[in-house]
Structure formats: structure tokens, C-alpha cells
Scaffold this motif. Structure first.
Motif, PDB file in Angstrom:
ATOM      1  N   UNK A 133      10.685  -6.073   4.212  1.00  0.00           N
ATOM      2  CA  UNK A 133      11.994  -5.439   4.165  1.00  0.00           C
ATOM      3  C   UNK A 133      12.306  -5.066   2.714  1.00  0.00           C
ATOM      4  N   UNK A 134      13.461  -4.434   2.450  1.00  0.00           N
ATOM      5  CA  UNK A 134      13.767  -4.017   1.080  1.00  0.00           C
ATOM      6  C   UNK A 134      13.759  -5.172   0.081  1.00  0.00           C
ATOM      7  N   UNK A 135      14.277  -6.325   0.463  1.00  0.00           N
ATOM      8  CA  UNK A 135      14.319  -7.453  -0.466  1.00  0.00           C
ATOM      9  C   UNK A 135      12.923  -7.899  -0.880  1.00  0.00           C
ATOM     10  N   UNK A 136      11.995  -7.871   0.054  1.00  0.00           N
ATOM     11  CA  UNK A 136      10.621  -8.260  -0.261  1.00  0.00           C
ATOM     12  C   UNK A 136       9.967  -7.236  -1.174  1.00  0.00           C
ATOM     13  N   UNK A 137      10.163  -5.950  -0.893  1.00  0.00           N
ATOM     14  CA  UNK A 137       9.504  -4.902  -1.665  1.00  0.00           C
ATOM     15  C   UNK A 137       9.954  -4.870  -3.122  1.00  0.00           C
ATOM     16  N   UNK A 138      11.222  -5.109  -3.379  1.00  0.00           N
ATOM     17  CA  UNK A 138      11.743  -4.914  -4.730  1.00  0.00           C
ATOM     18  C   UNK A 138      11.301  -5.998  -5.703  1.00  0.00           C
ATOM     19  N   UNK A 139      10.687  -7.059  -5.219  1.00  0.00           N
ATOM     20  CA  UNK A 139      10.296  -8.161  -6.091  1.00  0.00           C
ATOM     21  C   UNK A 139       8.918  -7.992  -6.715  1.00  0.00           C
ATOM     22  N   UNK A 140       8.173  -6.963  -6.336  1.00  0.00           N
ATOM     23  CA  UNK A 140       6.839  -6.783  -6.898  1.00  0.00           C
ATOM     24  C   UNK A 140       6.916  -6.151  -8.283  1.00  0.00           C
ATOM     25  N   UNK A 141       6.074  -6.657  -9.192  1.00  0.00           N
ATOM     26  CA  UNK A 141       6.045  -6.132 -10.561  1.00  0.00           C
ATOM     27  C   UNK A 141       5.316  -4.808 -10.619  1.00  0.00           C
ATOM     28  N   UNK A 142       4.153  -4.747  -9.998  1.00  0.00           N
ATOM     29  CA  UNK A 142       3.350  -3.523  -9.974  1.00  0.00           C
ATOM     30  C   UNK A 142       2.854  -3.267  -8.556  1.00  0.00           C
ATOM     31  N   UNK A 143       2.599  -2.004  -8.272  1.00  0.00           N
ATOM     32  CA  UNK A 143       2.005  -1.624  -6.992  1.00  0.00           C
ATOM     33  C   UNK A 143       0.685  -0.920  -7.265  1.00  0.00           C
ATOM     34  N   UNK A 144      -0.348  -1.360  -6.569  1.00  0.00           N
ATOM     35  CA  UNK A 144      -1.651  -0.712  -6.627  1.00  0.00           C
ATOM     36  C   UNK A 144      -1.928  -0.083  -5.270  1.00  0.00           C
ATOM     37  N   UNK A 145      -2.368   1.165  -5.277  1.00  0.00           N
ATOM     38  CA  UNK A 145      -2.812   1.827  -4.049  1.00  0.00           C
ATOM     39  C   UNK A 145      -4.305   2.088  -4.197  1.00  0.00           C
ATOM     40  N   UNK A 146      -5.079   1.553  -3.266  1.00  0.00           N
ATOM     41  CA  UNK A 146      -6.536   1.621  -3.371  1.00  0.00           C
ATOM     42  C   UNK A 146      -7.105   2.187  -2.072  1.00  0.00           C
ATOM     43  N   UNK A 147      -8.000   3.162  -2.190  1.00  0.00           N
ATOM     44  CA  UNK A 147      -8.563   3.810  -1.010  1.00  0.00           C
ATOM     45  C   UNK A 147      -9.762   4.643  -1.438  1.00  0.00           C
ATOM     46  N   UNK A 148     -10.377   5.323  -0.475  1.00  0.00           N
ATOM     47  CA  UNK A 148     -11.528   6.195  -0.728  1.00  0.00           C
ATOM     48  C   UNK A 148     -11.263   7.575  -0.136  1.00  0.00           C
ATOM     49  N   UNK A 149     -11.786   8.606  -0.779  1.00  0.00           N
ATOM     50  CA  UNK A 149     -11.771   9.951  -0.225  1.00  0.00           C
ATOM     51  C   UNK A 149     -10.378  10.454   0.120  1.00  0.00           C
ATOM     52  N   UNK A 150     -10.248  10.971   1.330  1.00  0.00           N
ATOM     53  CA  UNK A 150      -8.978  11.534   1.779  1.00  0.00           C
ATOM     54  C   UNK A 150      -7.851  10.507   1.723  1.00  0.00           C
ATOM     55  N   UNK A 151      -8.130   9.268   2.086  1.00  0.00           N
ATOM     56  CA  UNK A 151      -7.098   8.226   2.042  1.00  0.00           C
ATOM     57  C   UNK A 151      -6.608   8.014   0.617  1.00  0.00           C
ATOM     58  N   UNK A 152      -7.501   8.121  -0.374  1.00  0.00           N
ATOM     59  CA  UNK A 152      -7.091   8.007  -1.767  1.00  0.00           C
ATOM     60  C   UNK A 152      -6.163   9.158  -2.146  1.00  0.00           C
ATOM     61  N   UNK A 153      -6.420  10.347  -1.616  1.00  0.00           N
ATOM     62  CA  UNK A 153      -5.546  11.481  -1.899  1.00  0.00           C
ATOM     63  C   UNK A 153      -4.159  11.267  -1.300  1.00  0.00           C
ATOM     64  N   UNK A 154      -4.099  10.647  -0.115  1.00  0.00           N
ATOM     65  CA  UNK A 154      -2.798  10.270   0.439  1.00  0.00           C
ATOM     66  C   UNK A 154      -2.101   9.280  -0.490  1.00  0.00           C
TER      67      UNK A 154
END
Length: 612
Positions: A289-310
Motif C-alpha cells: 500500500x502507499x505507506x509501505x511504498x514510501x519507506x523505501x530509500x531506493x528503487x531498482x528495476x531489473x529486467x531483460x530485453x523488452x521488459x527492461x524497456x518497460x
């Protein structure tokens, strides 16, 4: 049959043949719609006998060879693509009890509320599926009149569905109804059918009725009657299929890729609607939920190919709206660069299959570092889905073509919802603004449909590319992120070399590649960057480039700036990547078609990469 929606395959039979044999044969033609489990239910000496199991249809056949198959001439069958409940014997369809048994394609959006009600009424549940809720609700209201029972249930369930239904008290007939999921009624000689699509029945008959929204079909051996929810009989035109089996499996499209491009509006709608409540993002079912999301210091998005482009699109919109730092990494690079990730961070991994080897390894690395992990995947019960702390399933259904289209689109749609949720959590937008953006996202499937209507213009543009040795894709901001996917799509199926560049980088070396009539595909949908992008387009045009410009509808374009201009339908510029992706997909598709390539199975590529 354009705009078709699918997620699972349904078949039903009433006639003189052994229904188990007919159902297995029909389901074999529909297995591309879902292949994580299969099952049938047959009227066998007055009782409804069910056989089902996890895995492909061959597993069910093997099971029946060992245990014996149901004997009878009336039955329903199902091949499943899991949406609620992981693939298992118990979660496989059909579902029900001794009185009512059903198969289901679609999503019952309010199944939790209905399930709580039924538990309060004394019902228990064996599976995790939304389908069992619909089966138990039919049983709850059943009073001996199938039509009234079905109508009552339809008034209470919300979502998309195609249902094949058997009532124990009516052993000579099956019932069918649909809303937003496909279902046809096949008409034969002394036998009749239901199916998700023509391929299932074309071996037996080419004649069929198309069921419209909330029409209820009653199918017997020698009759088919169709009613509205009020019990009034409807007389419909009988259709006759004029294509062969191979064409029928593609719904009349030449290739699965084109079919899947056309399915994108429905796929996006299926993906976002269960995560929207009162025009606000709602991921409570996924455990955050919003309360959980706002507590993260950094966000990493990791993927390959087309998913990485998303993920690149996700980075732009999350940073712009929520003002949170996002790092996007290719999974194979992330795992080997000793990344600075800690227990204060969130890693989001994106994978259509949920089995991508490098992405899975990156996920494991993040978990070892103590970070929270979120998986955005399309396959229920996949390895990545099982290992992540939080899972968001994209409801694209099976994607057959190796070149991803609808999986990419639904991945982006989830990134938007996460961005809205996070921006609201961080106080970067108030509830009214968050609701406004969410409403615009709810409307984007219709805009995507308008973009698909640009097909002929994209085909014309493709005809100018087929003799090229190399292409460039350029854009700025979100348009640059989108150009990366456009370039990949073209090269993987047309075999023409192409590269994407941030338009502002051209003068730092890349512009030296421009030769006379070399194609450059430019994207300009971001109003605050349009002037600079047009300047970059003029730079390549002055050096002889052949320019295809994909632009937002209000952009004022001077004569001579581009050779072909494709104006997009109207949408907020923040959501333009979901609109502009469509002509890029269509240009790649038609370039490959015109070159005579195997569009759905390009050379050297596999649908999912499960090894390093």
C-alpha cells in the motif's frame, strides 16, 4: 474476429459421440490460450464426473488412460491460464459440486466479497480460484430453474467471464453465457458445441453463433436456443467460417503478433481494473500500500530485453511523479556489478515468463542483501513469482509470438499505477490529482484502439524501410525510452540493423552514420521537448535522412521536416508511451511481413530465456 479477448480455453459438447474424446480434441486446438492445467466434466450415468490435473493437456490424457475416462455424451472442458491461484490439480477447472459444475474464462473482480458472503452462508472452498466462487454462487441460488439462477448470478458478479455450465438435474444439456470474454456456439448435425474460438470446433462444423454480452445459450443435441437475461428468446444470424484451421487459431489474423497487437486494449483493461478502486490505485491484494511504498530509500528495476524497456518507462514516470530515485539495470549486468542494494531498498523485477534466468538470479541477489522484492510477471506460479516478496500479475494471457507486444504494454500499465500510488504516498500529488491520472489510465485502452487504426499508415511507412541496411530511432525523455523498444522490435523480426539514440546525443558522434535516404524513425510526444526534438530531426534530414515522424496530434510540423508523419490520437503526454508503442510495433511487423520473414518465430530467438 478482431479485438478478441482470451486467457483460457473453453469447450463443450452435446451429441452422440463420446464427449471426453471430443473435448480433448477441441481443447488441443485451444491450448495456446492456456497450458498450465486442463480438465473435463462429463455426465456419466446421471452424475457429473470430473477429471483434471496440472500441466498440459497431454497430462490429462495420460491420467485418463491410467484411471479411465468419463463415459457420456454431454460435457464441458477447459485449458487454463492461471490468474487466481497457482497452477495445481485443485485449482484446475472444472469447478463446482454434485449439483453445478462450471468452466470459466476471465476474471471475477468482486470474487473476494462474494467468497466472504458464501463462507458466511456455510460454504467451504477447496481452491484459490475466483471460478469456484462463481460455481458456489450458482449452487447457492439454484432452485431448479437454471435460467433464473444464471440471471441472478450475472446480476451479482463483476468482471469478465465466459462460462460453460452443467446442472445435474439437466443431464442432456449445457448452458453458456459470456461478458467481455469470447464464446461461440457451434451448430452441427445432431450435435452442438460451445468453444472459446472457432479452432476448437472447425473439425466438426463450420457453422456457429457469436454470443453477445450476457446472452445465455441452452445447448441440446438437436437444438440451440439463446436468451437474454430476462428469458426472452433471441434469434441470431448463423455464421459460417471460411478459413482453414491454421488461420482460425490466429482468429483470422495472418500472424499471432498482429493478433496480439490487436489484443492490447483488452489486455491492459484486464490488468489495471482489478488494481483500481474508486478511481484510485489499489494494490492491497498484492500485499502493499502507499505507506509501505514510501519507506523505501531506493528503487531498482531489473529486467531483460523488452521488459527492461518497460522498466525504463517506469523509471521516467516514477521519478517525474513521485520524485524517488530509480535505477534501471539489465539483469545480466546487475548481478555481476556488485550493486549497492540494501534492506532499505525495493527491487522490482519484470518478466513475461517469470522464468528468465538472469532476472531470477538478480532477484535472488537482492533477497540475499535483505531488500524487498516485487515481481511483475505474466505467468502464475512461475519461479520468479514464487520467490518474490510481492507479486503483481499482468493479465495479458499467453503471448505466442516471440516478439513481445501486449506483455510490454501491460508491464507499462502496472508501472503507471505504481507511480501514481507512490506519488500519492509521498505527497507529490493529492487524492484528486491521483484520481485524475488513474481515470486517464482507465481510458487508455480506447486510445490504444484508435492507435491500432493507424495500421495502413504504418504499413506504408514499413514499405519504405525494407531495403534499408540500417536505421536509427531517436527521441527525448519518455520518447527515448520508447525508441529503445521500437528499435528492438524492428531488428528482432525484420533482421535490419537498428539502434536507438537520445536525440540530443546525435551531434556527439552518431550523426556521422547518416547517409542519403537512411531511415530515421523519430518520436515526438513530449510537449516540453518537442522543439529540441524537431531541431534534431532537421539535423538528420539536412544530411539526407528519410524521416518517419511519430508525433502527438497537436504538434505543428513544418513542411520538409519529415517524409512520413504519423499523428497519434489524443492522450495526456505522460501516457503517450502506451499510445506511441502501437505504430512502432506495427511498423516492425509490416517490415518483417514485406521482407517475407517468419514473424512469429524469428531466427535464433526463443520466447523466454531460461539459461544464461
Amino acid at each position: 474476429m478482431k479485438g478478441i479477448k482470451y486467457m483460457c480455453g473453453i469447450a463443450g459438447y452435446v451429441g452422440d459421440r463420446e464427449s471426453a474424446d471430443v473435448l480433448v480434441d477441441a481443447l488441443s486446438k485451444l491450448e495456446y490460450r492456456g497450458y498450465d492445467s486442463a480438465g473435463i466434466a462429463v455426465f456419466d450415468h446421471g452424475n457429473i464426473k470430473v477429471k483434471k490435473c496440472k500441466g498440459r493437456l497431454a497430462n490429462l490424457v495420460e491420467k485418463m488412460d491410467e484411471e479411465g475416462k468419463p463415459q457420456g455424451h454431454v460435457g464441458i472442458g477447459h485449458t487454463r491460464w492461471a490468474t487466481h491461484g497457482e497452477p495445481s490439480d485443485i485449482n484446475s477447472h472444472p469447478h463446482g459440486n454434485k449439483r453445478v459444475t462450471i468452466v470459466h474464462n476471465g476474471i471475477i473482480e468482486n470474487y473476494k466479497k462474494l467468497k466472504d458472503f458464501l463462507i458466511g452462508e456455510g460454504y467451504s472452498f477447496a481452491s484459490e480460484t475466483d471460478t469456484e466462487v462463481a460455481a458456489k454462487l450458482l449452487d447457492y441460488y439454484y432452485d431448479g430453474d437454471p435460467m433464473k439462477t444464471i440471471a441472478k448470478v450475472l446480476s451479482e458478479i463483476k468482471g469478465s467471464y465466459a462460462l460453460g455450465i452443467m446442472f445435474r438435474d439437466f443431464p442432456d444439456e449445457i448452458f453458456a453465457v459470456r461478458k467481455d470474454s469470447p464464446l461461440i456456439v457451434g451448430v452441427g448435425e445432431h450435435e452442438n458445441f460451445i468453444a472459446s474460438d472457432v479452432p476448437a470446433i472447425i473439425h466438426y462444423t463450420r457453422d456457429y453463433y457469436l454470443l453477445d454480452q450476457n446472452e445465455i445459450a441452452v445447448i441440446k443435441k438437436d437444438s440451440v436456443k439463446i436468451y437474454d437475461v430476462h428469458g426472452n428468446e433471441i434469434h441470431k444470424e448463423l455464421n459460417t467460417a471460411d478459413w482453414d484451421v491454421d488461420a482460425a487459431e490466429k482468429g483470422g489474423y495472418a500472424h499471432f503478433m498482429l493478433k496480439e497487437i490487436h489484443e492490447q486494449p483488452d489486455s491492459v483493461k484486464r490488468t489495471i481494473m482489478p488494481r483500481i478502486m474508486d478511481d484510485m490505485p489499489d494494490f492491497s491484494a498484492e500485499g502493499f500500500n502507499p505507506d509501505k511504498l514510501k519507506n523505501y530509500k531506493n528503487i531498482y528495476i531489473v529486467a531483460c530485453g523488452t521488459a527492461m524497456h518497460a522498466g525504463m518507462v517506469g523509471k521516467y514516470i516514477i521519478e517525474k511523479m513521485a520524485r524517488v530515485s530509480v535505477t534501471v539495470d539489465i539483469a545480466s549486468e546487475f548481478r555481476y556489478r556488485d550493486p549497492l542494494i540494501s534492506e532499505d531498498d525495493l527491487m522490482i523485477v519484470i518478466s513475461q515468463s517469470g522464468e528468465t534466468a538472469d532476472t531470477k538470479a538478480a532477484l535472488e541477489l537482492a533477497k540475499q542483501a535483505g531488500a524487498d522484492t516485487m515481481a511483475i510477471v505474466n505467468v502464475k506460479g512461475s519461479s520468479i513469482a514464487r520467490e518474490a516478496d510481492m507479486v503483481v500479475y499482468t493479465h495479458a494471457g499467453p503471448e505466442i509470438s516471440v516478439a513481445s507486444t501486449k506483455a510490454y504494454m501491460v508491464q507499462i500499465s502496472i508501472m503507471y499505477l505504481i507511480a501514481f500510488e507512490l506519488a500519492y504516498a509521498n505527497g507529490k500529488m493529492d487524492e484528486a490529482e491521483c484520481s485524475r491520472y488513474t481515470k486517464m489510465l482507465e481510458e487508455i485502452p480506447e486510445v490504444i484502439e484508435e492507435a491500432i487504426a493507424l495500421e495502413s499508415k504504418c504499413q506504408f511507412a514499413a514499405s519504405k524501410l525494407i531495403n534499408a541496411d540500417s536505421l536509427l530511432y531517436i527521441g527525448r525523455g519518455l520518447d527515448y525510452a520508447l525508441s529503445m523498444e521500437g528499435s528492438l522490435k524492428l531488428k528482432e523480426i525484420s533482421y535490419i540493423h537498428s539502434e536507438s539514440y537520445a536525440a540530443g546525443e546525435l551531434k556527439h558522434g552518431t550523426i556521422s552514420l547518416i547517409t542519403e535516404q537512411m531511415p530515421v524513425i523519430a518520436i515526438a510526444t513530449q510537449k516540453n521537448l518537442e522543439e529540441k526534438t524537431i531541431s534534431n530531426i532537421k539535423e538528420v534530414k539536412s544530411r539526407g535522412a528519410f524521416v518517419v515522424l511519430i508525433a502527438e496530434p497537436e504538434l505543428d510540423i513544418e513542411d520538409g521536416v519529415a517524409d512520413i508523419v504519423i499523428k497519434l490520437p489524443q492522450a495526456d503526454q505522460l501516457l503517450m508511451p502506451m499510445v506511441a508503442a502501437v505504430p512502432l510495433q506495427l511498423i516492425a511487423y509490416y517490415t518483417a511481413v514485406l521482407k517475407g520473414n517468419d514473424v512469429d518465430k524469428p531466427r535464433n530467438l526463443a520466447k523466454s530465456v531460461t539459461v544464461e
